[in-house]
Design a protein around this motif. Structure first.
Motif, PDB file in Angstrom:
ATOM      1  N   GLY A  28     -24.690 -62.477-106.204  1.00 58.87           N
ATOM      2  CA  GLY A  28     -23.581 -61.823-105.524  1.00 58.87           C
ATOM      3  C   GLY A  28     -23.784 -60.324-105.604  1.00 58.87           C
ATOM      4  O   GLY A  28     -24.504 -59.836-106.476  1.00 58.87           O
ATOM      5  N   GLY A  29     -23.169 -59.609-104.711  1.00 60.40           N
ATOM      6  CA  GLY A  29     -23.326 -58.161-104.692  1.00 60.40           C
ATOM      7  C   GLY A  29     -22.633 -57.495-105.865  1.00 60.40           C
ATOM      8  O   GLY A  29     -21.893 -58.118-106.628  1.00 60.40           O
ATOM      9  N   ILE A  30     -22.869 -56.204-105.998  1.00 55.86           N
ATOM     10  CA  ILE A  30     -22.268 -55.427-107.072  1.00 55.86           C
ATOM     11  C   ILE A  30     -20.745 -55.571-107.025  1.00 55.86           C
ATOM     12  O   ILE A  30     -20.125 -55.525-105.955  1.00 55.86           O
ATOM     13  N   GLY A  31     -20.134 -55.794-108.192  1.00 57.88           N
ATOM     14  CA  GLY A  31     -18.687 -55.902-108.276  1.00 57.88           C
ATOM     15  C   GLY A  31     -18.114 -57.233-107.822  1.00 57.88           C
ATOM     16  O   GLY A  31     -16.892 -57.396-107.768  1.00 57.88           O
ATOM     17  N   SER A  32     -18.983 -58.207-107.529  1.00 57.58           N
ATOM     18  CA  SER A  32     -18.478 -59.505-107.053  1.00 57.58           C
ATOM     19  C   SER A  32     -17.916 -60.343-108.194  1.00 57.58           C
ATOM     20  O   SER A  32     -17.041 -61.193-107.991  1.00 57.58           O
ATOM     21  N   GLY A  33     -18.449 -60.135-109.407  1.00 59.49           N
ATOM     22  CA  GLY A  33     -17.982 -60.904-110.555  1.00 59.49           C
ATOM     23  C   GLY A  33     -18.899 -62.039-110.953  1.00 59.49           C
ATOM     24  O   GLY A  33     -18.477 -62.981-111.629  1.00 59.49           O
ATOM     25  N   LEU A  77     -12.493 -54.253-103.055  1.00 59.99           N
ATOM     26  CA  LEU A  77     -12.272 -54.683-104.435  1.00 59.99           C
ATOM     27  C   LEU A  77     -13.548 -54.563-105.248  1.00 59.99           C
ATOM     28  O   LEU A  77     -13.530 -54.141-106.414  1.00 59.99           O
ATOM     29  N   ARG A  78     -14.665 -54.913-104.643  1.00 60.70           N
ATOM     30  CA  ARG A  78     -15.957 -54.786-105.325  1.00 60.70           C
ATOM     31  C   ARG A  78     -16.225 -53.331-105.702  1.00 60.70           C
ATOM     32  O   ARG A  78     -16.692 -53.028-106.803  1.00 60.70           O
ATOM     33  N   LEU A  79     -15.916 -52.421-104.777  1.00 64.50           N
ATOM     34  CA  LEU A  79     -16.117 -50.997-105.039  1.00 64.50           C
ATOM     35  C   LEU A  79     -15.213 -50.528-106.178  1.00 64.50           C
ATOM     36  O   LEU A  79     -15.651 -49.801-107.076  1.00 64.50           O
ATOM     37  N   GLU A  80     -13.963 -50.971-106.173  1.00 62.95           N
ATOM     38  CA  GLU A  80     -13.024 -50.621-107.254  1.00 62.95           C
ATOM     39  C   GLU A  80     -13.560 -51.077-108.607  1.00 62.95           C
ATOM     40  O   GLU A  80     -13.482 -50.347-109.603  1.00 62.95           O
ATOM     41  N   ALA A 110     -22.153 -46.301-106.156  1.00 62.93           N
ATOM     42  CA  ALA A 110     -21.792 -47.702-105.928  1.00 62.93           C
ATOM     43  C   ALA A 110     -21.912 -48.058-104.451  1.00 62.93           C
ATOM     44  O   ALA A 110     -22.417 -49.133-104.099  1.00 62.93           O
ATOM     45  N   GLN A 111     -21.460 -47.162-103.588  1.00 64.14           N
ATOM     46  CA  GLN A 111     -21.562 -47.408-102.147  1.00 64.14           C
ATOM     47  C   GLN A 111     -23.020 -47.483-101.704  1.00 64.14           C
ATOM     48  O   GLN A 111     -23.388 -48.311-100.861  1.00 64.14           O
TER      49      GLN A 111
END
Length: 207
Positions: free
Chosen positions: A12-17, A146-149, A161-162
């Motif tokens: 999963g991408g960054i921040g997906s969990g 949400l992923r960015l947060e 992050a972006q």
């Protein structure tokens, strides 16, 4: 006769969990291979990898503290590779074959010990070609905002992050190639419920 475990990729991408999902799967009884952690260890412990990184990024990316402990400037490397696809590809060619060797050793251990499911957590599972070694793929997805947060809450600079999000495969492309998709947009209880459902499905495959 030894029976191979079911090999499951979790990405999963960054921040997906995906790390949270993997922790839950491990609690439920899965063995866990953290490809990204192994890759980081190789960058500090494998002489061939260290030499290759120095050639790619310069010797200044490594330093030693007063006790002689080796450190690597991951922030500098990240800022380079997420702006230079050529450097990123070269770094992956250096590290991923060794990560795969470590994974094969773990598969053999699980087979010897009769483990049923081995999960491989990897941020760039498809990009590295590691999906070809696996029986099932779980993709963890979440709303991009949400992923960015989450990435910023972990201490990452928003612009960095972006940049990482842009460098990774879009979620839609990951989802297209998944056997299971877990949406991590809600509460931990909602997430756990989805993970339990996937785990039960994986168990049926091993029967």
């Amino acid at each position: 006769m030894e029976r191979l475990p079911l090999l499951v990729g979790v990405t999963g991408g960054i921040g997906s969990g995906k790390s949270t999902v993997c922790a839950m799967l491990a609690e439920m009884g899965c063995e866990l291979f953290e490809a990204d952690r192994i890759a980081k260890e190789l960058q500090l412990e494998d002489p061939e990898v260290i030499r290759g990184i120095e050639e790619l990024f310069g010797r200044d990316v490594y330093s030693r503290d007063a006790s002689g402990q080796l450190h690597i400037d991951r922030k500098t490397i990240a800022s380079v590779v997420f702006s230079d696809p050529g450097k990123l590809a070269a770094l992956n060619r250096l590290i991923h074959p060794k990560v795969r060797e470590a994974f094969i050793r773990e598969v053999k251990r699980c087979a010897r010990e009769g483990k049923r499911i081995l999960c491989k957590e990897a941020a760039i599972l498809f990009e590295s070609g590691a999906d070809r070694d696996l029986d099932r793929i779980i993709v963890v997805a979440a709303n991009n905002g949400l992923r960015l947060e989450r990435a910023v809450a972990r201490g990452m600079d928003k612009a960095e992050a972006q940049k990482r999000m842009r460098a990774q495969w879009p979620q839609e492309k990951l989802i297209e190639r998944a056997h299971y998709v877990i949406f991590n947009d809600g509460t931990l209880e909602e997430l756990r419920s989805q993970v339990e459902q996937v785990y039960r499905s994986l168990l049926t495959v091993t029967e």
